[in-house]
Design a protein around this motif. Structure first.
Motif, short mmCIF file in Angstrom:
data_model
loop_
_atom_site.label_atom_id
_atom_site.label_comp_id
_atom_site.label_asym_id
_atom_site.label_seq_id
_atom_site.Cartn_x
_atom_site.Cartn_y
_atom_site.Cartn_z
N ARG A 150 0.89 -1.21 -0.12
CA ARG A 150 -0.12 -0.05 -0.15
C ARG A 150 0.84 1.27 0.08
N VAL A 151 0.52 2.32 -0.30
CA VAL A 151 1.17 3.56 -0.31
C VAL A 151 0.50 4.56 0.58
N VAL A 152 1.23 4.74 1.78
CA VAL A 152 0.87 5.52 2.98
C VAL A 152 1.63 6.71 2.85
N ASP A 153 0.86 7.70 2.85
CA ASP A 153 1.65 9.17 2.91
C ASP A 153 2.83 9.38 1.77
N GLU A 198 4.44 6.86 0.37
CA GLU A 198 5.71 5.98 0.50
C GLU A 198 5.10 4.48 0.62
N VAL A 247 4.63 0.79 1.10
CA VAL A 247 4.85 -0.20 2.12
C VAL A 247 4.83 -1.45 1.35
N VAL A 265 10.09 0.02 2.93
CA VAL A 265 9.39 1.26 2.59
C VAL A 265 10.25 2.02 1.55
N LEU A 266 9.51 2.36 0.52
CA LEU A 266 10.14 3.17 -0.54
C LEU A 266 10.11 4.39 -0.36
N ASN A 267 11.15 5.09 -0.92
CA ASN A 267 11.12 6.61 -0.80
C ASN A 267 10.23 7.00 -1.97
#
Lengths: 97, 380
Positions: free
Chosen positions: A16-19, A21, A23, A34-36
């Protein structure tokens, strides 16, 4: 890496993309990554509908960078994700997920 | 590139904890426990559900298409953790349709099953879902003890088969046991069995009333002696010494970033707190999550809002549950008597382990027996 191949998330991946980023969880091992922001954008593009080349082109355009450098960075990053069993490469495009 | 290059930062535990905290602070739905059916092939004596026969008509259950829609809504909301529970999930003929659809949406799946319907082909299909864990309840280390609870012949053998089949396929399995009077002394043997099966072992100590208010399951609860025996074996003083709850603390994470869905589309704060925030047949899930006043009401229930528990000297040793306080003791904001009992026993064991002074006080409301059975005399 063949730039004409289509990166697609590995079946073990939950993500999922959280804010802004991504995950990315490898369910088989429980490893969390976690990807930048740039990595997250590449992750979003790597949904099986775009080739490595198309992803690199999109990154070059969105971030206003040299296309050759973008291809090199994108390829290295995708290889990292493939080695981690977060992505696989398909020969043909799939349906968007 | 002129921007910061792409990066992958694997530090699983810390990173994940930070993300969870962030979703809690943002009241962002991140984890959902979904009871897909209340039909079940076992008839467990301690079960909190009023389960239906496996082949029973269950006209109110969300159908396949409705489940797909809910899965889409959960994905759009950004939910990552999705647990499928029952009843028994595998009695739903469309279980794999729903689970495979959810898998295609990249949820982190967890499956709760009794395992009795897991044959090799079913295990293959489960493994293809790459669940983070499959959790199977076992109520004893032998058929007699286990089946005294499940009332299903051969269920012990079949649940063990499931644990083995899944482990052989590389699936992370959990053998979990609600500890009761009849099985608590098998604690060590259950741990050993889990290890032999390649499964993680997890136990729980609280048997709850039925959601309908029925108290029959409570007769299986551990006695005080049982609880002392268990806590003397399992309590780690360091954890409880550090757990100093201030008046602003919550007693659980209810409403922060998680909810429960029942087979009929009702949305609850959690599996124990059965106050509906809405129904997905009537409203969208995002609408329920964003608009129901229940989240705010329950979310604000810090210890300072709980007149008795907030003042209780044992609050740091208590794992209080709003839902249990409601269903068993009739007051969501009052003490949950079963948790009071556990806290009292925990206090005594911590004293025995020199983690608390011998004269650590017992709160006034526990000086006399409360609720149905908190035998302070035996504890103090």
């Amino acid at each position: 890496m063949d730039a004409d191949k289509y990166p697609v998330p590995h079946p073990q991946v939950a993500a999922r993309v959280v804010d802004g980023e991504a995950v990315v969880i490898l369910a088989d091992s429980g490893e969390v990554n976690v990807l930048n922001p740039v990595g997250t954008r590449i992750w979003e593009l790597a949904d099986g509908t775009r080739s490595v080349q198309q992803i690199a082109d999109a990154i070059a355009e969105e971030y206003q960078v040299n296309p050759q450098n973008a291809l090199q960075d994108v390829t290295e990053f995708l290889q990292l994700l493939i080695d981690a069993r977060a992505l696989t490469l398909a020969a043909a495009p799939g349906a968007p997920q | 590139m002129t921007v910061e290059g792409p990066a992958l930062e694997p530090e699983s535990a810390n990173l994940y904890a930070q993300i969870v905290t962030r979703t809690q602070k943002q009241h962002r739905l991140f984890s959902v426990h979904w009871e897909l059916t209340y039909r079940c092939n076992e008839r467990c004596t301690h079960c909190y559900l009023d389960v239906l026969a496996p082949s029973a008509e269950a006209p109110g259950e969300l159908n396949t298409q409705e489940c797909f829609r809910v899965v889409d809504e959960l994905a759009a909301l950004g939910v990552l953790n999705l647990t499928f529970s029952g009843g028994e999930i595998l009695v739903r003929r469309d279980f794999f349709e729903i689970a495979e659809y959810a898998h295609s949406k990249r949820f982190l799946l967890r499956l709760f099953t009794n395992g009795t319907l897991v044959r090799p082909a079913v295990a293959d299909r489960i493994a293809a879902l790459h669940p983070y864990a499959v959790e199977i309840s076992l109520y004893g280390v032998d058929a007699e003890t286990h089946e005294d609870v499940t009332r299903l012949p051969r269920s012990f053998e079949l649940s063990l088969r499931a644990l083995r089949l899944l482990h052989e396929r590389g699936v992370h399995t959990v053998l979990k046991t609600p500890l009761m009077h009849h099985n608590v002394r098998q604690y060590d043997a259950l741990q050993a069995l889990a290890e032999e099966l390649g499964a993680q072992f997890r136990h729980s100590v609280t048997i709850t009333p039925q959601d309908t208010g029925g108290l029959d399951p409570l007769r299986h609860r551990m006695t005080d002696d049982d609880l002392f025996w268990l806590f003397r074996k399992t309590i780690e003083p360091g954890y409880w010494e550090k757990r100093a709850l201030s008046p602003d603390a919550r007693t659980c994470g209810i409403t922060l970033n998680a909810c429960d869905l029942d087979p009929y589309g009702n949305v609850f704060p959690c599996v124990q707190t059965r106050i509906a925030a809405g129904n997905v047949r009537v409203q969208s899930l995002p609408g329920i999550w964003k608009e129901s006043l229940l989240w705010t009401e329950l979310g604000n229930l810090t210890l300072s809002e709980l007149p008795v528990c907030g003042q209780c000297e044992l609050r740091s040793f208590c794992v209080r549950c709003h839902g249990l306080a409601q269903v068993e003791d009739g007051d969501l904001r009052g003490p949950a008597s079963v948790n009071c009992r556990e806290a009292l026993v925990r206090r005594q064991v911590l004293i025995e382990k020199s983690a608390l002074p011998a004269d650590y006080s017992i709160p006034a409301h526990l000086q006399t027996p409360i609720g149905w059975r908190v035998p302070v005399q035996a504890v103090a």
